[in-house]
Design a protein around this motif. Structure first.
Motif, PDB file in Angstrom:
ATOM      1  N   GLY A 134     -18.907  -4.732   5.590  1.00 13.89           N
ATOM      2  CA  GLY A 134     -19.154  -3.389   6.111  1.00 13.89           C
ATOM      3  C   GLY A 134     -18.202  -3.037   7.238  1.00 13.89           C
ATOM      4  O   GLY A 134     -17.683  -1.914   7.313  1.00 13.89           O
ATOM      5  N   MET A 135     -17.943  -4.006   8.134  1.00 14.00           N
ATOM      6  CA  MET A 135     -17.021  -3.770   9.240  1.00 14.00           C
ATOM      7  C   MET A 135     -15.598  -3.556   8.716  1.00 14.00           C
ATOM      8  O   MET A 135     -14.843  -2.727   9.244  1.00 14.00           O
ATOM      9  N   TYR A 136     -15.230  -4.296   7.668  1.00 13.31           N
ATOM     10  CA  TYR A 136     -13.911  -4.143   7.046  1.00 13.31           C
ATOM     11  C   TYR A 136     -13.735  -2.709   6.533  1.00 13.31           C
ATOM     12  O   TYR A 136     -12.703  -2.068   6.775  1.00 13.31           O
ATOM     13  N   LEU A 181     -15.306   6.240   2.981  1.00  9.98           N
ATOM     14  CA  LEU A 181     -15.193   4.780   2.952  1.00  9.98           C
ATOM     15  C   LEU A 181     -15.889   4.158   4.158  1.00  9.98           C
ATOM     16  O   LEU A 181     -16.590   3.140   4.039  1.00  9.98           O
ATOM     17  N   GLN A 182     -15.717   4.768   5.328  1.00 11.45           N
ATOM     18  CA  GLN A 182     -16.389   4.277   6.532  1.00 11.45           C
ATOM     19  C   GLN A 182     -17.901   4.436   6.397  1.00 11.45           C
ATOM     20  O   GLN A 182     -18.656   3.591   6.864  1.00 11.45           O
ATOM     21  N   GLY A 183     -18.323   5.523   5.745  1.00 12.57           N
ATOM     22  CA  GLY A 183     -19.752   5.739   5.506  1.00 12.57           C
ATOM     23  C   GLY A 183     -20.354   4.632   4.647  1.00 12.57           C
ATOM     24  O   GLY A 183     -21.466   4.167   4.910  1.00 12.57           O
ATOM     25  N   VAL A 184     -19.603   4.184   3.640  1.00 15.62           N
ATOM     26  CA  VAL A 184     -20.044   3.068   2.794  1.00 15.62           C
ATOM     27  C   VAL A 184     -20.143   1.795   3.637  1.00 15.62           C
ATOM     28  O   VAL A 184     -21.112   1.028   3.526  1.00 15.62           O
ATOM     29  N   GLY A 185     -19.151   1.580   4.488  1.00 17.31           N
ATOM     30  CA  GLY A 185     -19.156   0.402   5.366  1.00 17.31           C
ATOM     31  C   GLY A 185     -20.347   0.396   6.296  1.00 17.31           C
ATOM     32  O   GLY A 185     -21.001  -0.637   6.489  1.00 17.31           O
ATOM     33  N   ILE A 186     -20.647   1.557   6.874  1.00 10.56           N
ATOM     34  CA  ILE A 186     -21.798   1.689   7.773  1.00 10.56           C
ATOM     35  C   ILE A 186     -23.095   1.376   7.038  1.00 10.56           C
ATOM     36  O   ILE A 186     -23.959   0.659   7.546  1.00 10.56           O
ATOM     37  N   THR A 187     -23.208   1.896   5.821  1.00 10.52           N
ATOM     38  CA  THR A 187     -24.416   1.660   5.017  1.00 10.52           C
ATOM     39  C   THR A 187     -24.604   0.183   4.719  1.00 10.52           C
ATOM     40  O   THR A 187     -25.709  -0.364   4.843  1.00 10.52           O
ATOM     41  N   GLY A 199     -11.092   0.260   5.604  1.00 10.99           N
ATOM     42  CA  GLY A 199     -10.802  -0.565   4.440  1.00 10.99           C
ATOM     43  C   GLY A 199      -9.558  -1.404   4.530  1.00 10.99           C
ATOM     44  O   GLY A 199      -8.916  -1.681   3.527  1.00 10.99           O
ATOM     45  N   GLY A 200      -9.194  -1.842   5.709  1.00 12.31           N
ATOM     46  CA  GLY A 200      -8.020  -2.696   5.808  1.00 12.31           C
ATOM     47  C   GLY A 200      -7.758  -3.157   7.222  1.00 12.31           C
ATOM     48  O   GLY A 200      -8.278  -2.589   8.175  1.00 12.31           O
TER      49      GLY A 200
END
Length: 287
Positions: A125-127, A256-262, A132-133
């Motif tokens: 999630g942090m990645y 993409l950040q929203g997916v990571g947060i989730t 995403g990188g």
């Protein structure tokens, strides 16, 4: 009114206050204001208030906790000047999934599979939160990751030391150590001693609400709902930080950040719920 409802309400207020500290500190931590000097002022105020309220002091254990706490706050506040308030809030929350590993090293508590999966999920999630990188993972994010590790160590050490001494006796030595070390850190950080009136105001606000009042609320209400339910409530801290950062600082997140947060939130919540489930199961077995 139900005691648990009142406890949950005040713990939510506390979580909101913690979340609020991210955007308001981001505002005052300009190039002219050193993050270490800010921390020093905040914790000199906290030390003064703590010495008035809590009379006992365990200096040996308190100083050890203070060193860990000083590194945590130094890296978090410095990191906040280099990354977004939203990312700072979520990366800091990694401490929740790191705690089990320090519990194994210090308390010899076995790390469970779901805790390992939670850590992996939070890392993924942090990645994604870092766009995403590794190119999106900046030095501020790295500093904040160090903060999360130090927070986790701090939580486990408090649990460990609280078995040997009064928890309140650890407070004043901790705050004094944080204040002194951040004052020393500032000597090596650009040598700037400039400060603004808004920064003094925020330092005072955070010293009173996010430090002293937070301790009082936790002491009074955390035991009413239990540590695991409290941890679940505290998961809301990065969410409050994100929403308030969007409102106050107009920060935005990508899909993409929203997916990571989730993924991060689900990983953390699953770990907390697993702990609560095991606690409930243990109570049933005892009966």
């Amino acid at each position: 009114m139900n005691k648990k409802f009142i406890a949950i309400f005040w713990l939510l207020v506390l979580t909101f206050l913690w979340g609020l500290t991210f955007p308001i500190q981001k505002i005052v931590l300009t190039e002219d204001v050193s993050p270490f000097l800010y921390n020093a002022i905040r914790f000199w105020i906290a030390t003064f208030l703590s010495s008035l309220i809590f009379k006992k002091s365990d200096w040996k254990r308190g100083i050890i906790l203070g060193v860990v706490m000083a590194i945590a706050y130094a890296t978090q506040t410095w990191g906040l000047t280099l990354t977004t308030s939203t990312k700072s809030g979520f990366i800091t929350s990694l401490y929740i999934v790191i705690v089990p590993f320090f519990s194994f090293l210090i308390e010899r508590e076995r790390v469970k599979l779901i805790q390992i999966l939670g850590f992996i999920g939070a890392t993924v999630g942090m990645y994604l939160l870092s766009s995403g990188g590794l190119t999106g993972y900046n030095f501020g994010d790295f500093l904040t990751t160090i903060c999360g590790i130090m927070y986790a160590l701090h939580v486990v050490l408090i649990t460990h030391f609280s078995k040997e001494t009064d928890e309140y006796a650890l407070l004043t030595p901790q705050f004094l150590t944080v204040a002194i070390l951040n004052t020393v850190f500032n000597v090596f950080y650009k040598g700037s001693w400039n400060f603004s009136l808004p920064a003094v105001g925020v330092a005072t606000f955070t010293a009173v609400t996010a430090t002293i009042v937070a301790i009082i609320i936790q002491a009074k209400y955390q035991r009413v709902v239990g540590s695991n339910v409290s941890a679940l409530i505290f998961v809301g801290e990065p969410l409050f930080a994100m929403v308030l950062s969007m409102i106050i600082l107009h920060e935005k997140i990508t899909a993409l950040q929203g997916v990571g947060i989730t993924i991060m939130m689900l990983s953390i919540v699953l770990g907390v719920l697993q702990a609560e489930f095991e606690k409930t199961l243990g109570s049933v077995k005892d009966e």
